[in-house]
Scaffold this motif. Structure first.
Motif, PDB file in Angstrom:
ATOM      1  N   GLY A 307       2.380  42.443 -20.293  1.00  0.00           N
ATOM      2  CA  GLY A 307       3.394  41.879 -19.813  1.00  0.00           C
ATOM      3  C   GLY A 307       4.838  42.621 -19.615  1.00  0.00           C
ATOM      4  O   GLY A 307       4.609  43.876 -19.258  1.00  0.00           O
ATOM      5  N   THR A 308       5.760  42.073 -19.829  1.00  0.00           N
ATOM      6  CA  THR A 308       7.092  43.030 -19.962  1.00  0.00           C
ATOM      7  C   THR A 308       7.012  44.196 -20.622  1.00  0.00           C
ATOM      8  O   THR A 308       7.512  45.230 -20.299  1.00  0.00           O
ATOM      9  N   SER A 309       6.227  44.339 -22.018  1.00  0.00           N
ATOM     10  CA  SER A 309       5.995  45.493 -22.368  1.00  0.00           C
ATOM     11  C   SER A 309       5.420  46.468 -21.952  1.00  0.00           C
ATOM     12  O   SER A 309       5.508  47.767 -21.866  1.00  0.00           O
ATOM     13  N   ALA A 351       1.450  51.617 -28.708  1.00  0.00           N
ATOM     14  CA  ALA A 351       1.521  50.408 -28.485  1.00  0.00           C
ATOM     15  C   ALA A 351       2.766  49.880 -28.436  1.00  0.00           C
ATOM     16  O   ALA A 351       3.537  50.177 -29.429  1.00  0.00           O
ATOM     17  N   ILE A 352       3.136  49.048 -27.208  1.00  0.00           N
ATOM     18  CA  ILE A 352       4.305  48.495 -27.131  1.00  0.00           C
ATOM     19  C   ILE A 352       4.301  47.112 -27.303  1.00  0.00           C
ATOM     20  O   ILE A 352       3.489  46.313 -26.457  1.00  0.00           O
ATOM     21  N   SER A 353       4.964  46.469 -28.087  1.00  0.00           N
ATOM     22  CA  SER A 353       4.912  44.778 -28.315  1.00  0.00           C
ATOM     23  C   SER A 353       6.238  44.195 -28.842  1.00  0.00           C
ATOM     24  O   SER A 353       6.633  44.828 -29.869  1.00  0.00           O
ATOM     25  N   GLN A 354       6.926  43.380 -28.111  1.00  0.00           N
ATOM     26  CA  GLN A 354       8.030  42.551 -28.889  1.00  0.00           C
ATOM     27  C   GLN A 354       7.631  41.760 -30.224  1.00  0.00           C
ATOM     28  O   GLN A 354       8.012  42.091 -31.159  1.00  0.00           O
ATOM     29  N   SER A 355       6.335  40.932 -29.996  1.00  0.00           N
ATOM     30  CA  SER A 355       6.188  40.214 -31.163  1.00  0.00           C
ATOM     31  C   SER A 355       5.160  40.862 -32.124  1.00  0.00           C
ATOM     32  O   SER A 355       5.280  40.419 -33.353  1.00  0.00           O
ATOM     33  N   GLY A 356       4.785  41.938 -31.739  1.00  0.00           N
ATOM     34  CA  GLY A 356       3.664  42.698 -32.606  1.00  0.00           C
ATOM     35  C   GLY A 356       2.629  41.789 -32.922  1.00  0.00           C
ATOM     36  O   GLY A 356       1.714  42.035 -33.925  1.00  0.00           O
ATOM     37  N   GLU A 357       2.489  40.888 -32.283  1.00  0.00           N
ATOM     38  CA  GLU A 357       1.305  39.705 -32.609  1.00  0.00           C
ATOM     39  C   GLU A 357       0.178  39.594 -31.381  1.00  0.00           C
ATOM     40  O   GLU A 357      -0.868  38.679 -31.541  1.00  0.00           O
ATOM     41  N   THR A 358       0.442  40.363 -30.449  1.00  0.00           N
ATOM     42  CA  THR A 358      -0.355  40.134 -29.107  1.00  0.00           C
ATOM     43  C   THR A 358      -1.859  40.477 -29.228  1.00  0.00           C
ATOM     44  O   THR A 358      -2.119  41.766 -29.643  1.00  0.00           O
ATOM     45  N   ALA A 359      -2.739  39.419 -29.068  1.00  0.00           N
ATOM     46  CA  ALA A 359      -4.175  39.697 -29.683  1.00  0.00           C
ATOM     47  C   ALA A 359      -4.781  40.897 -28.863  1.00  0.00           C
ATOM     48  O   ALA A 359      -5.594  41.765 -29.500  1.00  0.00           O
ATOM     49  N   VAL A 404      11.152  32.492 -24.316  1.00  0.00           N
ATOM     50  CA  VAL A 404       9.836  33.024 -24.061  1.00  0.00           C
ATOM     51  C   VAL A 404      10.036  34.259 -22.943  1.00  0.00           C
ATOM     52  O   VAL A 404       9.256  35.128 -23.195  1.00  0.00           O
ATOM     53  N   ALA A 405      11.007  34.109 -22.006  1.00  0.00           N
ATOM     54  CA  ALA A 405      11.207  35.308 -21.131  1.00  0.00           C
ATOM     55  C   ALA A 405      11.710  36.375 -21.757  1.00  0.00           C
ATOM     56  O   ALA A 405      12.740  36.167 -22.365  1.00  0.00           O
ATOM     57  N   SER A 406      11.090  37.468 -22.154  1.00  0.00           N
ATOM     58  CA  SER A 406      11.628  38.702 -22.665  1.00  0.00           C
ATOM     59  C   SER A 406      12.965  39.391 -21.806  1.00  0.00           C
ATOM     60  O   SER A 406      12.802  39.771 -20.873  1.00  0.00           O
ATOM     61  N   THR A 407      14.046  39.576 -22.628  1.00  0.00           N
ATOM     62  CA  THR A 407      15.078  40.141 -21.924  1.00  0.00           C
ATOM     63  C   THR A 407      15.561  41.315 -22.679  1.00  0.00           C
ATOM     64  O   THR A 407      15.372  42.702 -22.639  1.00  0.00           O
ATOM     65  N   LYS A 493       9.138  34.425 -11.731  1.00  0.00           N
ATOM     66  CA  LYS A 493       7.890  33.761 -11.445  1.00  0.00           C
ATOM     67  C   LYS A 493       7.823  32.835 -12.990  1.00  0.00           C
ATOM     68  O   LYS A 493       7.357  31.756 -12.956  1.00  0.00           O
ATOM     69  N   GLU A 494       7.834  33.692 -14.142  1.00  0.00           N
ATOM     70  CA  GLU A 494       7.717  32.763 -15.266  1.00  0.00           C
ATOM     71  C   GLU A 494       8.707  31.717 -15.614  1.00  0.00           C
ATOM     72  O   GLU A 494       8.109  30.776 -16.360  1.00  0.00           O
ATOM     73  N   ILE A 495       9.909  31.672 -15.304  1.00  0.00           N
ATOM     74  CA  ILE A 495      10.807  30.762 -15.680  1.00  0.00           C
ATOM     75  C   ILE A 495      11.273  29.879 -14.565  1.00  0.00           C
ATOM     76  O   ILE A 495      11.643  28.813 -14.799  1.00  0.00           O
ATOM     77  N   SER A 610       4.370  34.410 -28.538  1.00  0.00           N
ATOM     78  CA  SER A 610       3.459  35.384 -28.779  1.00  0.00           C
ATOM     79  C   SER A 610       1.975  35.018 -28.599  1.00  0.00           C
ATOM     80  O   SER A 610       1.424  34.000 -28.854  1.00  0.00           O
ATOM     81  N   VAL A 611       1.472  35.924 -27.840  1.00  0.00           N
ATOM     82  CA  VAL A 611       0.018  35.397 -27.118  1.00  0.00           C
ATOM     83  C   VAL A 611      -1.046  35.890 -28.246  1.00  0.00           C
ATOM     84  O   VAL A 611      -1.647  37.176 -28.241  1.00  0.00           O
ATOM     85  N   THR A 612      -1.104  35.184 -29.244  1.00  0.00           N
ATOM     86  CA  THR A 612      -2.095  35.479 -30.132  1.00  0.00           C
ATOM     87  C   THR A 612      -3.602  35.324 -30.106  1.00  0.00           C
ATOM     88  O   THR A 612      -4.395  35.607 -30.936  1.00  0.00           O
TER      89      THR A 612
HETATM   90  C1  AGP Z   1       7.572  38.176 -20.856  1.00  0.00           C
HETATM   91  O1  AGP Z   1       8.807  37.764 -20.455  1.00  0.00           O
HETATM   92  C2  AGP Z   1       6.413  37.683 -20.885  1.00  0.00           C
HETATM   93  N1  AGP Z   1       6.815  36.420 -21.889  1.00  0.00           N
HETATM   94  C3  AGP Z   1       5.284  38.239 -21.523  1.00  0.00           C
HETATM   95  O2  AGP Z   1       4.886  38.928 -20.340  1.00  0.00           O
HETATM   96  C4  AGP Z   1       5.250  39.259 -22.675  1.00  0.00           C
HETATM   97  O3  AGP Z   1       5.963  40.603 -22.643  1.00  0.00           O
HETATM   98  C5  AGP Z   1       3.615  39.627 -23.119  1.00  0.00           C
HETATM   99  O4  AGP Z   1       3.055  38.518 -23.662  1.00  0.00           O
HETATM  100  C6  AGP Z   1       3.542  40.867 -24.294  1.00  0.00           C
HETATM  101  O5  AGP Z   1       4.149  40.307 -25.295  1.00  0.00           O
HETATM  102  P1  AGP Z   1       4.486  41.244 -26.354  1.00  0.00           P
HETATM  103  O6  AGP Z   1       5.515  41.948 -25.939  1.00  0.00           O
HETATM  104  O7  AGP Z   1       4.985  40.444 -27.391  1.00  0.00           O
HETATM  105  O8  AGP Z   1       3.144  42.075 -26.962  1.00  0.00           O
END
Ligand code: AGP
Length: 614
Positions: A307-309, A351-359, A404-407, A493-495, A610-612
């Protein structure tokens, strides 16, 4: 995605659990439920929809009790409805459980249990697990609930963050984790359980993050950590929470997303200030010190993200290749993990991740680790799974991101990637002093320039008014601004649920140009950089086909101002750091369109923070 809260102590559990569920709403969910342990009897209430609907439903019921578990569910097995919502109770009522993750072999387990006389009321894998635990408990001779949980988990393939109550042992909670985060908060004479720290932040600062295959046995006055596999007792590592309640509030903004957009001057500066020596202006990345020799020896860097990452990763690729002159590949983690990639021991995987939990990203990391690569992480959430499973890394320090939308996490990731590229360039001696100091200088100026863009937000809202009813949009950019176009389209698109495509402007002739007519808004990121003339040609091509153009332009660019229909102006900056400016109006544009269309800005449909699960 799904969220877990638990409480055990002397207070009334219900308000703590309910507030905890509200704190977890940002993760994305479609039903919610709560179970209270009372008189050896689990009291369960659950509802499809928002936590507020569960709260309304519970009015009128006796919700007393000092022990309880609660859950927000994001449907995987079975549609979102009251029945499939968690908690789930085992057939004979002995075990009540909530569960994040997916039990992959649930079908086989379910059939085995059916043969043993078990019946099921829901379509969920979680009910299967509840019954499996009960089966183990009833079959074993005088075994404890803890052992029954461990035995059941030994037969499970998949991921779990699990909280269990047993009616025969009503004074305890049992929790376990595999690939789905879980933390225990330590209070005085009370404990909290949650899938992230947000539900417990007002009660305690002392937290233990469970590792994979950890089991926690929690009573009012004690907490024991064990291994799921052999029951061996483990020493919990207590960490201090740095999160404050204020960070979890909207602080006067209408939405978290708007608050987070406006926080960017500060979050960007938090990402770089402590990492640039104020006297020498050298970049210092303490988290990478130990592994720096391996990074410098790397023949290539592979960046994995979603995604955004992943969009931030693309900017990282351009930066590192241009300045550090190390080959970089950017991969979707979801593809990389399955496509049998060539990974060598002298590769560095980032690896880049906001949540640090993306499966998917976690799975890609384990693959790279197995093949012997050095695996680094750029994460926002401190103590997250990716932060702990990578060999070394850098936190983005953007603070909690709830929309949810990462900024702000995106701009922090881009900032950190800029620092990484500059650091490597200095070490590889592939950048001149003059160029290096000038980029650093421009980075320092970014927060003030963003403030000046934010001041213009009412004008962006006016433009959003004109385009809010469109059903499609095309976003174009080149060079460092191509990933910005992708990210701008994703935001929209997401929001707002408007179909938006991001494209490299040079690719337009190879297909998307067929879409252009007077109904299609085309958002062109056309700030002054070395691609400027090229993107102006693309704009001409769109104009020639009567497309409507909204352009992100550099202040004072009167030529473009006259050529296009609407403009978002940004101050001039070094093209390398211009993505940090160009994305801001696009975030605001998406935000206002979403508001004007009446969409749920912070919790868009079907999405999770977090897409776990994959
Ligand atoms: C961002 O606006 C999205 N909601 C989504 O694409 C997100 O960036 C993606 O699920 C990756 O998440 P992460 O950075 O927590 O791994």
């Amino acid at each position: 995605m799904c969220g877990i809260v638990g409480y055990i102590g002397s207070k009334n559990a219900y308000p703590i659990l309910l507030k905890g569920l509200k704190r977890l709403e940002y993760r994305g969910y479609d039903s919610a439920g709560i179970a209270l342990s009372r008189d050896k009897q689990p009291i369960v209430h659950k509802k499809k929809g928002k936590v507020s609907e569960l709260e309304n439903y519970c009015t009128g019921f006796d919700v007393s009790g000092n022990i309880g578990i609660a859950h927000t569910r994001w449907a995987t097995h079975g549609e979102p409805n009251d029945i499939n919502a968690h908690p789930h109770v085992s057939m004979n009522g002995t075990f009540t459980i909530i569960h994040n993750g997916i039990i992959e072999n649930y079908e086989k387990l379910r059939n085995d249990l059916k043969e043993k006389g078990y019946t099921f009321y829901s379509e969920t894998d979680t009910e299967v697990l509840a019954n499996l635990i009960e089966y183990m408990y009833s079959e074993g001779k005088h075994i404890t609930a803890e052992l029954a949980v461990r035995m059941a988990l030994s037969r499970v393939v998949g991921a779990y963050g699990l909280a269990v109550m047993c009616s025969e042992e009503p004074d305890k909670l049992i929790a376990a984790r595999k690939s789905s985060p879980l933390a225990v908060g330590i209070g005085e004479g009370e404990y909290f359980l949650a899938s992230d720290a947000t539900p417990m932040v007002e009660y305690t600062k002392n937290v233990v993050y469970l590792d994979d295959r950890n089991l926690a046995i929690i009573s009012k006055n004690s907490f024991t950590l064990k291994s799921v596999d052999d029951g061996e007792e483990l020493t919990p590592e207590i960490q201090k929470l740095e999160l404050s309640v204020g960070e979890l509030e909207k602080n006067g903004y209408d939405h978290f997303m708007l608050k987070e957009i406006f926080e960017q001057p500060k979050t960007i500066s938090d990402s770089f200030k402590g990492r640039i020596n104020p006297e020498t202006r050298e970049v210092v990345l303490g988290g990478l010190n130990e592994v720096m020799p391996r990074i410098l020896d790397a023949k290539r860097i592979v960046i994995i993200a979603c995604g955004t990452s992943w969009h931030a990763a693309l900017i990282g690729e351009y930066l590192i290749e241009e300045y550090a002159q190390v080959p970089v590949e950017v991969e979707y983690a979801s593809e990389y993990r399955y496509r049998k990639p060539i990974i060598q021991e002298d590769d560095v995987v980032l690896a880049i991740s906001q949540s640090g939990e993306t499966a998917d990203t976690i799975a890609a990391i384990s693959l790279a680790k197995k093949k012997g690569a050095l695996v680094l992480g750029i994460c926002n959430v401190v103590g997250s799974s990716i932060a702990r499973e990578t060999h070394a890394g850098i936190y983005t320090h953007a603070g909690v991101e709830i929309g949810v939308a990462s900024t702000k996490a995106f701009t922090a990731q881009v900032t950190v990637l800029t620092l990484v590229a500059l650091r490597l360039a200095r070490r590889h001696k592939t950048i001149s002093d003059e160029r290096y100091y000038s980029i650093i200088e421009d980075l320092y100026n970014i927060p003030e320039k963003i403030k000046s863009i934010l001041v213009g937000h009412p004008r962006i809202k006016e433009i959003a008014e004109r385009y809010k009813d469109n059903i499609n949009a095309l976003y174009l950019g080149r060079g460092y601004l191509f990933p910005v176009a992708l990210e701008g389209a994703l935001k929209l698109k997401e929001i707002s649920y408007i179909h938006a495509e991001g494209y490299a402007a040079g690719e337009m002739k190879h297909g998307p140009i067929a879409l252009i007519d007077s109904n299609l808004p085309v958002v062109v990121v056309a700030a002054k950089d070395r691609y400027y003339e090229k993107i102006v040609s693309n704009i001409q091509e769109v104009k020639a086909r009567k497309g409507n153009i909204i352009a992100v332009i550099t202040e004072g660019d009167n030529a473009l101002r006259k050529m296009v229909d609407d403009i978002f102006e940004i101050p001039y900056s070094d093209p390398v750091v211009t993505p940090l400016l160009a994305i801001i109006p696009l975030q605001l544009f998406a935000y206002y369109i979403s508001v004007l269309r009446g969409c749920d800005v912070d919790q868009p449909r079907n999405l999770a923070k977090s897409v776990t699960v994959e």
